[in-house]
Design a protein around this motif. Structure first.
Motif, PDB file in Angstrom:
ATOM      1  N   HIS A 150       6.451  -2.936  -3.924  1.00  0.00           N
ATOM      2  CA  HIS A 150       6.313  -3.193  -2.487  1.00  0.00           C
ATOM      3  C   HIS A 150       6.013  -1.893  -1.738  1.00  0.00           C
ATOM      4  O   HIS A 150       5.124  -1.859  -0.858  1.00  0.00           O
ATOM      5  CB  HIS A 150       7.593  -3.827  -1.950  1.00  0.00           C
ATOM      6  CG  HIS A 150       7.629  -3.952  -0.458  1.00  0.00           C
ATOM      7  ND1 HIS A 150       6.923  -4.925   0.229  1.00  0.00           N
ATOM      8  CD2 HIS A 150       8.283  -3.208   0.490  1.00  0.00           C
ATOM      9  CE1 HIS A 150       7.127  -4.782   1.521  1.00  0.00           C
ATOM     10  NE2 HIS A 150       7.953  -3.756   1.702  1.00  0.00           N
TER      11      HIS A 150
ATOM     12  N   ARG B 217       2.497  -0.963   0.357  1.00  0.00           N
ATOM     13  CA  ARG B 217       2.547  -0.587   1.782  1.00  0.00           C
ATOM     14  C   ARG B 217       2.209   0.893   2.022  1.00  0.00           C
ATOM     15  O   ARG B 217       2.162   1.324   3.159  1.00  0.00           O
ATOM     16  CB  ARG B 217       3.947  -0.869   2.334  1.00  0.00           C
ATOM     17  CG  ARG B 217       4.320  -2.340   2.378  1.00  0.00           C
ATOM     18  CD  ARG B 217       3.436  -3.090   3.374  1.00  0.00           C
ATOM     19  NE  ARG B 217       3.811  -4.494   3.473  1.00  0.00           N
ATOM     20  CZ  ARG B 217       4.718  -4.954   4.319  1.00  0.00           C
ATOM     21  NH1 ARG B 217       5.357  -4.129   5.114  1.00  0.00           N
ATOM     22  NH2 ARG B 217       4.979  -6.238   4.358  1.00  0.00           N
TER      23      ARG B 217
ATOM     24  N   VAL C  78      12.726  -7.918   0.636  1.00  0.00           N
ATOM     25  CA  VAL C  78      12.687  -6.499   0.308  1.00  0.00           C
ATOM     26  C   VAL C  78      14.009  -5.826   0.641  1.00  0.00           C
ATOM     27  O   VAL C  78      14.542  -5.038  -0.147  1.00  0.00           O
ATOM     28  CB  VAL C  78      11.528  -5.807   1.060  1.00  0.00           C
ATOM     29  CG1 VAL C  78      11.578  -4.292   0.852  1.00  0.00           C
ATOM     30  CG2 VAL C  78      10.191  -6.348   0.582  1.00  0.00           C
TER      31      VAL C  78
END
Length: 232
Positions: A223, A227, A6
């Motif tokens: 991502h 999250r 990431v």
């Protein structure tokens, strides 16, 4: 996706968008330089919006603004900025493709308007008083002096009233002097073709960078969405 991947993608998003922003700023500066130094603006008016200089200035300005949003979105990990960047960049790429298609389809029509506008400007020059239409006269004189040409198709276009800017070499104020025989139409067309070629190469390069930016933005956005991040 692990944390290191990431961070790597986030760094790529920031760096590529910053590179794209730099390219856009350079394109704007190059277009402004072309606009300030071009000597044909008043001579060819039918397709003013698609002059190479105008095209690169508008495109570069939009690219710098959109890429700035992408840089901020990547640095702040903000989903709103990233999705806004993605949508705006996608629309911009579609517009660039549409512009390329227009240039390809209407290239012959552009050449026709080019010749008609030059002939109209020459007639205005010929029929004007010594103090009238200074802009057209100055631009036409500058083109003839720069490209070493005379008239649109040749010196005969002036019908005996040949301006000093057609003179080959001094003394140009003599009663009889030699003039350039070749017309300016072909030389200006070639000059425009070279400018469109360089502009097209720059747009293609920027398009590739934009496409890579979009591809990398998607996994970063996904991502952050999984999250629950990106709205702080």
């Amino acid at each position: 996706m692990n944390h290191s991947c990431v961070n790597c993608l986030k760094t790529l998003v920031i760096n590529l968008n910053f590179l794209c922003w730099l390219c856009g700023a350079f394109v704007v500066a190059f277009g402004e330089f072309q606009m300030m130094n071009s000597k044909y603006a008043s001579l060819v008016t039918s397709f003013w919006p698609i002059f190479p200089a105008n095209t690169v200035v508008v495109t570069g300005t939009i690219v710098t603004c959109v890429c700035y949003v992408g840089v901020l979105g990547g640095m702040k990990e903000n989903r709103c900025m990233l999705i806004s960047f993605f949508i705006l960049m996608f629309i911009l790429m579609l517009v660039e493709l549409a512009m390329a298609c227009v240039f390809l389809v209407y290239s012959r029509e552009i050449n026709t308007y080019f010749e008609k506008d030059l002939m109209q400007s020459l007639e205005i020059y010929r029929e004007s008083s010594p103090e009238g239409n200074k802009t057209i006269k100055d631009d036409f004189d500058a083109v003839q002096h720069l490209f070493r040409c005379c008239g649109v198709h040749g010196v005969a276009d002036w019908k005996g009233n040949v301006p000093i800017s057609c003179c080959i070499k001094n003394p140009c104020n003599a009663l009889i002097h030699n003039n350039w025989q070749e017309g300016c139409l072909l030389k200006l067309r070639n000059w425009f073709s070279r400018n469109y070629l360089s502009t097209g190469a720059g747009v293609v390069t920027m398009f590739i960078i934009q496409f890579v930016c979009l591809c990398i933005t998607i996994p970063v956005f996904c991502h952050l969405m999984r999250r629950g991040l990106g709205y702080k």
